[in-house]
Design a protein around this motif. Structure first.
Motif, PDB file in Angstrom:
ATOM      1  N   LYS A 173       0.782  -1.250   0.027  1.00 43.75           N
ATOM      2  CA  LYS A 173      -0.107  -0.064   0.034  1.00 43.75           C
ATOM      3  C   LYS A 173       0.818   1.200   0.101  1.00 43.75           C
ATOM      4  O   LYS A 173       1.686   1.248   0.755  1.00 43.75           O
ATOM      5  N   VAL A 174       0.400   2.403  -0.840  1.00 44.50           N
ATOM      6  CA  VAL A 174       1.106   3.634  -0.826  1.00 44.50           C
ATOM      7  C   VAL A 174       0.684   4.329   0.250  1.00 44.50           C
ATOM      8  O   VAL A 174      -0.606   4.805  -0.120  1.00 44.50           O
ATOM      9  N   LEU A 175       1.068   4.911   1.122  1.00 43.70           N
ATOM     10  CA  LEU A 175       0.554   5.807   2.010  1.00 43.70           C
ATOM     11  C   LEU A 175       0.671   7.132   1.513  1.00 43.70           C
ATOM     12  O   LEU A 175       0.061   8.149   2.056  1.00 43.70           O
ATOM     13  N   ALA A 176       1.858   7.344   1.006  1.00 38.21           N
ATOM     14  CA  ALA A 176       2.197   9.093   0.621  1.00 38.21           C
ATOM     15  C   ALA A 176       3.147   8.632  -0.785  1.00 38.21           C
ATOM     16  O   ALA A 176       3.902   7.708  -0.546  1.00 38.21           O
ATOM     17  N   ILE A 177       3.053   9.722  -1.820  1.00 35.54           N
ATOM     18  CA  ILE A 177       4.182   9.610  -2.612  1.00 35.54           C
ATOM     19  C   ILE A 177       4.161  11.353  -3.221  1.00 35.54           C
ATOM     20  O   ILE A 177       3.536  12.013  -3.150  1.00 35.54           O
ATOM     21  N   ASN A 178       5.394  11.649  -3.467  1.00 33.94           N
ATOM     22  CA  ASN A 178       5.730  12.972  -4.053  1.00 33.94           C
ATOM     23  C   ASN A 178       7.095  12.983  -4.419  1.00 33.94           C
ATOM     24  O   ASN A 178       7.986  11.944  -4.165  1.00 33.94           O
ATOM     25  N   GLY A 179       7.485  14.221  -4.915  1.00 30.69           N
ATOM     26  CA  GLY A 179       8.923  14.305  -5.133  1.00 30.69           C
ATOM     27  C   GLY A 179       9.201  15.455  -6.057  1.00 30.69           C
ATOM     28  O   GLY A 179       8.468  16.500  -5.899  1.00 30.69           O
ATOM     29  N   MET A 180      10.196  15.744  -6.758  1.00 34.52           N
ATOM     30  CA  MET A 180      10.697  16.726  -7.533  1.00 34.52           C
ATOM     31  C   MET A 180      11.184  16.160  -8.795  1.00 34.52           C
ATOM     32  O   MET A 180      10.932  15.106  -9.261  1.00 34.52           O
ATOM     33  N   SER A 181      11.626  16.846  -9.693  1.00 36.24           N
ATOM     34  CA  SER A 181      11.995  16.705 -10.920  1.00 36.24           C
ATOM     35  C   SER A 181      12.886  15.629 -11.213  1.00 36.24           C
ATOM     36  O   SER A 181      13.161  15.095 -12.102  1.00 36.24           O
ATOM     37  N   ASP A 182      13.806  15.367 -10.039  1.00 34.13           N
ATOM     38  CA  ASP A 182      15.060  14.524 -10.104  1.00 34.13           C
ATOM     39  C   ASP A 182      14.836  13.322  -9.092  1.00 34.13           C
ATOM     40  O   ASP A 182      15.784  12.541  -8.875  1.00 34.13           O
ATOM     41  N   THR A 195       4.672  11.348   6.459  1.00 34.89           N
ATOM     42  CA  THR A 195       3.691  11.581   5.244  1.00 34.89           C
ATOM     43  C   THR A 195       3.561  13.283   5.160  1.00 34.89           C
ATOM     44  O   THR A 195       3.829  13.764   3.964  1.00 34.89           O
ATOM     45  N   HIS A 196       3.717  14.223   6.076  1.00 37.14           N
ATOM     46  CA  HIS A 196       3.858  15.562   6.061  1.00 37.14           C
ATOM     47  C   HIS A 196       5.022  15.863   5.467  1.00 37.14           C
ATOM     48  O   HIS A 196       5.169  16.627   4.420  1.00 37.14           O
ATOM     49  N   TYR A 197       6.065  15.063   5.562  1.00 32.86           N
ATOM     50  CA  TYR A 197       7.534  15.192   5.021  1.00 32.86           C
ATOM     51  C   TYR A 197       7.453  15.078   3.522  1.00 32.86           C
ATOM     52  O   TYR A 197       7.921  15.889   2.826  1.00 32.86           O
ATOM     53  N   ILE A 198       6.801  14.036   3.254  1.00 33.81           N
ATOM     54  CA  ILE A 198       6.623  13.667   1.832  1.00 33.81           C
ATOM     55  C   ILE A 198       5.885  14.560   1.121  1.00 33.81           C
ATOM     56  O   ILE A 198       6.327  15.235  -0.085  1.00 33.81           O
ATOM     57  N   GLN A 199       4.720  15.096   1.536  1.00 36.02           N
ATOM     58  CA  GLN A 199       3.818  15.915   0.993  1.00 36.02           C
ATOM     59  C   GLN A 199       4.307  17.110   0.813  1.00 36.02           C
ATOM     60  O   GLN A 199       3.845  18.056  -0.152  1.00 36.02           O
ATOM     61  N   ASN A 257       7.904  22.516  -1.210  1.00 34.03           N
ATOM     62  CA  ASN A 257       8.270  23.540  -0.329  1.00 34.03           C
ATOM     63  C   ASN A 257       9.722  23.232   0.225  1.00 34.03           C
ATOM     64  O   ASN A 257      10.576  24.255   0.491  1.00 34.03           O
ATOM     65  N   ARG A 258      10.139  22.245   0.943  1.00 34.17           N
ATOM     66  CA  ARG A 258      11.282  21.748   1.378  1.00 34.17           C
ATOM     67  C   ARG A 258      12.479  22.004   0.515  1.00 34.17           C
ATOM     68  O   ARG A 258      13.390  22.548   0.841  1.00 34.17           O
ATOM     69  N   HIS A 259      12.455  21.793  -0.845  1.00 26.95           N
ATOM     70  CA  HIS A 259      13.353  21.762  -1.860  1.00 26.95           C
ATOM     71  C   HIS A 259      13.631  23.215  -2.112  1.00 26.95           C
ATOM     72  O   HIS A 259      14.618  23.710  -2.977  1.00 26.95           O
ATOM     73  N   GLN A 260      12.791  24.165  -1.870  1.00 24.07           N
ATOM     74  CA  GLN A 260      13.061  25.611  -2.356  1.00 24.07           C
ATOM     75  C   GLN A 260      14.181  26.036  -0.959  1.00 24.07           C
ATOM     76  O   GLN A 260      14.904  27.099  -1.276  1.00 24.07           O
ATOM     77  N   LYS A 261      14.407  25.399  -0.070  1.00 25.86           N
ATOM     78  CA  LYS A 261      15.422  25.695   0.897  1.00 25.86           C
ATOM     79  C   LYS A 261      16.589  24.788   0.904  1.00 25.86           C
ATOM     80  O   LYS A 261      17.756  25.225   1.375  1.00 25.86           O
ATOM     81  N   VAL A 262      16.255  23.645   0.835  1.00 22.61           N
ATOM     82  CA  VAL A 262      17.242  22.282   1.226  1.00 22.61           C
ATOM     83  C   VAL A 262      17.346  21.637  -0.374  1.00 22.61           C
ATOM     84  O   VAL A 262      16.436  21.116  -0.845  1.00 22.61           O
ATOM     85  N   GLY A 263      18.710  21.507  -0.902  1.00 21.46           N
ATOM     86  CA  GLY A 263      18.976  20.677  -2.022  1.00 21.46           C
ATOM     87  C   GLY A 263      18.740  18.979  -1.614  1.00 21.46           C
ATOM     88  O   GLY A 263      18.693  18.759  -0.402  1.00 21.46           O
ATOM     89  N   PHE A 264      18.757  18.457  -2.652  1.00 26.40           N
ATOM     90  CA  PHE A 264      18.247  17.017  -2.362  1.00 26.40           C
ATOM     91  C   PHE A 264      19.368  16.136  -1.924  1.00 26.40           C
ATOM     92  O   PHE A 264      19.304  15.494  -0.821  1.00 26.40           O
TER      93      PHE A 264
END
Length: 153
Positions: free
Chosen positions: A45-54, A113-117, A121-128
């Motif tokens: 089961k996928v509980l959360a999914i998100n990411g960036m272009s990379d 879940t909050h972190y993934i969602q 926003n997070r990557h506007q401040k912190v790189g991968f």
């Protein structure tokens, strides 16, 4: 199997080959839906999914009937084949070798879940790479920096 119970929550992270920004906003939701279908078809089961272009983050309710490495390999292979067949990317799409997988207790699920969602926003401040190294360090995972996801080409 009778009398077998489990509650396994795994946060999985994997990146595009060379961490090139290949996942376009116009089709990223289709990619997430495709990954969800692959994982659900394997009984997880996928509980959360998100990411960036990379890169992509997934939080899974994982069943112990399959090796995690096999599931991630299937998800990456099937999705890259689909992306290339659908010609969603202007160049050949591939995922980078390897992945990160981190286990969490049920009480951690809302936080993860909050972190993934909130990846965008997070990557506007912190790189991968900074984010990933922080994850490893905060979980006391020893690592050799030369084996961390490659820098963009």
């Amino acid at each position: 199997m009778a009398n077998t119970f489990s509650q396994i929550h795994i946060h999985v992270v994997f990146a595009t080959q060379f961490r090139n920004a290949l996942i376009a906003e116009k089709w990223e939701q289709r990619l997430y839906e495709y990954l969800i279908a692959i994982i659900h078809n394997q009984g997880h089961k996928v509980l959360a999914i998100n990411g960036m272009s990379d890169h992509v983050h997934l939080l899974l309710g994982f069943r112990p009937n399959q090796a995690l490495s096999e599931l991630v390999q299937q998800a990456k292979a099937s999705s890259s084949k689909w992306i290339n067949e659908e010609r969603l990317c202007t160049q050949k799409f591939a995922w980078q070798e390897g992945y990160g997988a981190f286990s969490y207790t049920k009480s951690d699920i809302p936080k993860v879940t909050h972190y993934i969602q909130n990846q965008k926003n997070r990557h506007q401040k912190v790189g991968f790479l900074e984010e990933y190294k922080h994850m490893l360090t905060s979980l006391d995972i020893e690592f050799d920096p030369k084996y961390i996801f490659q820098e963009p080409a």
